[in-house]
Design a protein around this motif. Structure first.
Motif, PDB file in Angstrom:
ATOM      1  N   PRO A  69       0.844  -1.277   0.014  1.00 53.91           N
ATOM      2  CA  PRO A  69       0.013  -0.004   0.062  1.00 53.91           C
ATOM      3  C   PRO A  69       0.864   1.416  -0.035  1.00 53.91           C
ATOM      4  O   PRO A  69       0.567   2.226  -0.770  1.00 53.91           O
ATOM      5  N   GLN A  70       2.057   1.328   0.526  1.00 57.62           N
ATOM      6  CA  GLN A  70       2.820   2.431   0.680  1.00 57.62           C
ATOM      7  C   GLN A  70       4.004   2.132   0.115  1.00 57.62           C
ATOM      8  O   GLN A  70       4.712   0.824  -0.229  1.00 57.62           O
ATOM      9  N   ARG A  71       4.610   3.015  -0.545  1.00 57.60           N
ATOM     10  CA  ARG A  71       6.128   3.006  -1.243  1.00 57.60           C
ATOM     11  C   ARG A  71       7.191   2.447  -0.075  1.00 57.60           C
ATOM     12  O   ARG A  71       7.859   1.406  -0.633  1.00 57.60           O
ATOM     13  N   ALA A  72       7.064   3.044   1.045  1.00 57.77           N
ATOM     14  CA  ALA A  72       7.839   2.433   1.964  1.00 57.77           C
ATOM     15  C   ALA A  72       7.966   0.867   2.037  1.00 57.77           C
ATOM     16  O   ALA A  72       8.804   0.121   2.574  1.00 57.77           O
ATOM     17  N   ASP A  73       6.698   0.361   2.067  1.00 59.33           N
ATOM     18  CA  ASP A  73       6.416  -1.328   2.317  1.00 59.33           C
ATOM     19  C   ASP A  73       6.980  -1.893   1.024  1.00 59.33           C
ATOM     20  O   ASP A  73       7.843  -2.923   1.433  1.00 59.33           O
ATOM     21  N   LEU A  74       6.955  -1.202  -0.069  1.00 58.90           N
ATOM     22  CA  LEU A  74       7.954  -1.899  -1.148  1.00 58.90           C
ATOM     23  C   LEU A  74       9.199  -2.017  -1.024  1.00 58.90           C
ATOM     24  O   LEU A  74      10.039  -3.011  -1.202  1.00 58.90           O
ATOM     25  N   ILE A  75       9.781  -0.726  -0.555  1.00 59.45           N
ATOM     26  CA  ILE A  75      11.251  -0.671  -0.376  1.00 59.45           C
ATOM     27  C   ILE A  75      11.843  -1.437   0.698  1.00 59.45           C
ATOM     28  O   ILE A  75      12.703  -1.973   0.539  1.00 59.45           O
ATOM     29  N   VAL A  76      11.115  -1.599   1.974  1.00 58.77           N
ATOM     30  CA  VAL A  76      11.392  -2.471   2.889  1.00 58.77           C
ATOM     31  C   VAL A  76      11.522  -4.008   2.316  1.00 58.77           C
ATOM     32  O   VAL A  76      12.570  -4.739   2.761  1.00 58.77           O
ATOM     33  N   ALA A  77      10.496  -4.366   1.641  1.00 58.54           N
ATOM     34  CA  ALA A  77      10.323  -5.601   1.235  1.00 58.54           C
ATOM     35  C   ALA A  77      11.752  -6.226   0.185  1.00 58.54           C
ATOM     36  O   ALA A  77      12.117  -7.192   0.285  1.00 58.54           O
ATOM     37  N   LYS A 117      22.273  -1.874  -4.094  1.00 58.61           N
ATOM     38  CA  LYS A 117      21.540  -1.212  -2.941  1.00 58.61           C
ATOM     39  C   LYS A 117      21.713   0.051  -3.128  1.00 58.61           C
ATOM     40  O   LYS A 117      20.866   0.865  -2.589  1.00 58.61           O
ATOM     41  N   ARG A 118      22.624   0.520  -3.891  1.00 60.34           N
ATOM     42  CA  ARG A 118      22.908   2.090  -4.034  1.00 60.34           C
ATOM     43  C   ARG A 118      21.531   2.670  -4.181  1.00 60.34           C
ATOM     44  O   ARG A 118      21.400   3.856  -3.829  1.00 60.34           O
ATOM     45  N   GLY A 119      20.636   2.206  -5.328  1.00 60.12           N
ATOM     46  CA  GLY A 119      19.625   2.958  -5.540  1.00 60.12           C
ATOM     47  C   GLY A 119      18.587   3.165  -4.328  1.00 60.12           C
ATOM     48  O   GLY A 119      17.510   3.952  -4.399  1.00 60.12           O
ATOM     49  N   LEU A 120      18.690   2.381  -3.342  1.00 64.76           N
ATOM     50  CA  LEU A 120      18.088   2.158  -2.293  1.00 64.76           C
ATOM     51  C   LEU A 120      18.532   3.254  -1.204  1.00 64.76           C
ATOM     52  O   LEU A 120      17.961   3.433  -0.116  1.00 64.76           O
ATOM     53  N   ALA A 121      19.616   3.783  -1.123  1.00 61.47           N
ATOM     54  CA  ALA A 121      20.337   4.257  -0.138  1.00 61.47           C
ATOM     55  C   ALA A 121      19.452   5.657   0.335  1.00 61.47           C
ATOM     56  O   ALA A 121      19.554   5.739   1.521  1.00 61.47           O
ATOM     57  N   SER A 122      19.203   6.350  -0.461  1.00 57.31           N
ATOM     58  CA  SER A 122      18.351   7.535  -0.011  1.00 57.31           C
ATOM     59  C   SER A 122      17.377   7.327   0.949  1.00 57.31           C
ATOM     60  O   SER A 122      17.136   8.274   1.739  1.00 57.31           O
ATOM     61  N   ALA A 123      16.734   6.075   0.358  1.00 55.49           N
ATOM     62  CA  ALA A 123      15.402   6.040   1.304  1.00 55.49           C
ATOM     63  C   ALA A 123      15.860   5.439   2.808  1.00 55.49           C
ATOM     64  O   ALA A 123      15.495   5.977   3.875  1.00 55.49           O
ATOM     65  N   LEU A 124      16.872   4.436   2.597  1.00 56.12           N
ATOM     66  CA  LEU A 124      17.464   3.811   3.931  1.00 56.12           C
ATOM     67  C   LEU A 124      17.781   4.817   4.937  1.00 56.12           C
ATOM     68  O   LEU A 124      17.996   4.578   6.134  1.00 56.12           O
ATOM     69  N   HIS A 125      18.350   5.683   4.254  1.00 58.15           N
ATOM     70  CA  HIS A 125      19.166   6.821   5.186  1.00 58.15           C
ATOM     71  C   HIS A 125      18.580   8.043   5.553  1.00 58.15           C
ATOM     72  O   HIS A 125      18.985   8.974   5.843  1.00 58.15           O
ATOM     73  N   SER A 126      17.182   7.907   5.058  1.00 55.66           N
ATOM     74  CA  SER A 126      16.346   9.231   5.121  1.00 55.66           C
ATOM     75  C   SER A 126      15.869   9.545   6.609  1.00 55.66           C
ATOM     76  O   SER A 126      15.384  10.763   6.801  1.00 55.66           O
ATOM     77  N   GLY A 127      15.739   8.727   7.608  1.00 51.66           N
ATOM     78  CA  GLY A 127      15.428   8.821   8.785  1.00 51.66           C
ATOM     79  C   GLY A 127      13.890   8.556   8.966  1.00 51.66           C
ATOM     80  O   GLY A 127      13.437   8.959  10.094  1.00 51.66           O
ATOM     81  N   ASP A 128      13.283   8.062   8.052  1.00 54.12           N
ATOM     82  CA  ASP A 128      11.915   7.618   7.866  1.00 54.12           C
ATOM     83  C   ASP A 128      11.801   6.597   8.979  1.00 54.12           C
ATOM     84  O   ASP A 128      12.254   5.646   8.995  1.00 54.12           O
ATOM     85  N   PRO A 129      10.791   6.748   9.999  1.00 57.17           N
ATOM     86  CA  PRO A 129      10.577   5.610  11.046  1.00 57.17           C
ATOM     87  C   PRO A 129      10.389   4.211  10.206  1.00 57.17           C
ATOM     88  O   PRO A 129      10.596   3.151  10.903  1.00 57.17           O
ATOM     89  N   ALA A 130       9.715   4.212   9.099  1.00 56.78           N
ATOM     90  CA  ALA A 130       9.443   3.040   8.413  1.00 56.78           C
ATOM     91  C   ALA A 130      10.801   2.076   8.043  1.00 56.78           C
ATOM     92  O   ALA A 130      10.725   0.883   7.928  1.00 56.78           O
TER      93      ALA A 130
END
Length: 216
Positions: A69-77, A117-130
């Motif tokens: 449902p959320q973009r973060a759900d997909l990134i985490v998966a 994983k470089r393409g995911l780094a910006s999200a993973l280090h964004s500080g988002d609680p997800a």
């Protein structure tokens, strides 16, 4: 998880119903979405249109949103799937190769994971609680995987015995995340290979800890 039900003054604990297993077609759709998301995120970044991911996976946009449902759900998966694949490679390599070679191959596999994983780094280090739980998941899965390989190789006298998996994981991370040279991923793999070669110096096996002799 249990559910408490009052019956005639007595307390009965019953197990909550287990979730249904995922249907085969739903499992295939999820696999396709995760593979497509990894490719799209790596190429375009995590802000890429989700429609691109659905099209690449061959599913409708509704299917994507029902599962994630959320973009973060997909990134985490996507991240957890890559971590799991890397960790699960350790016992396979241990069965197929001698201990020292298994360490070398796993370290290169880990380097490939980090580069992808470089393409995911910006999200993973964004500080988002997800994403707060992801570093712990990373350590819980990858440190034991590497420890099993190092212990076997050290027992066989093929690598030195004073290696901490966490330090080694971070060393590879630094090599893969350093400013890119013209060699790109190939250069990172070469640096990791040199690092792994260094683990053999000081090993207990016959000749394993000798300095190499180069001929010109």
């Amino acid at each position: 998880m249990t559910k408490e039900i009052m019956t005639g003054g007595d307390e009965e604990l019953k197990e909550a119903p287990k979730p249904r297993p995922m249907r085969a077609d739903a499992r295939r759709s999820e696999e396709a979405l995760l593979e497509a998301a990894l490719a799209v995120f790596t190429a375009l970044g995590v802000d890429a249109p989700v429609r691109d991911i659905a099209e690449r996976a061959g599913v409708g946009i509704g299917t994507l949103y029902r599962r994630f449902p959320q973009r973060a759900d997909l990134i985490v998966a996507v991240f957890c799937r890559q971590v799991d694949d890397c960790a699960d490679a350790a016992p396979l390599l241990a069965r197929e190769h001698d201990p020292g070679e298994a360490v070398s191959r796993w370290m290169l596999r880990y380097a490939d994971f980090l580069m992808a994983k470089r393409g995911l780094a910006s999200a993973l280090h964004s500080g988002d609680p997800a994403y707060h739980a992801l570093p712990a998941y990373f350590d819980q899965r990858l440190e034991p995987a590497l420890r099993s390989l190092i212990d076997a190789a050290a027992a066989a006298g093929q690598v030195r015995a004073d290696i901490a998996p966490r330090e080694l994981l971070r060393a590879v991370g630094n090599l893969c995340c350093a400013p890119a040279s013209g060699d790109g991923a190939a250069g990172a793999r070469r640096m990791v290979t040199l690092l792994v070669d260094g683990l053999r110096y000081g090993a207990c096996g016959a000749g394993a800890g000798q300095r190499p002799v180069f001929s010109i």
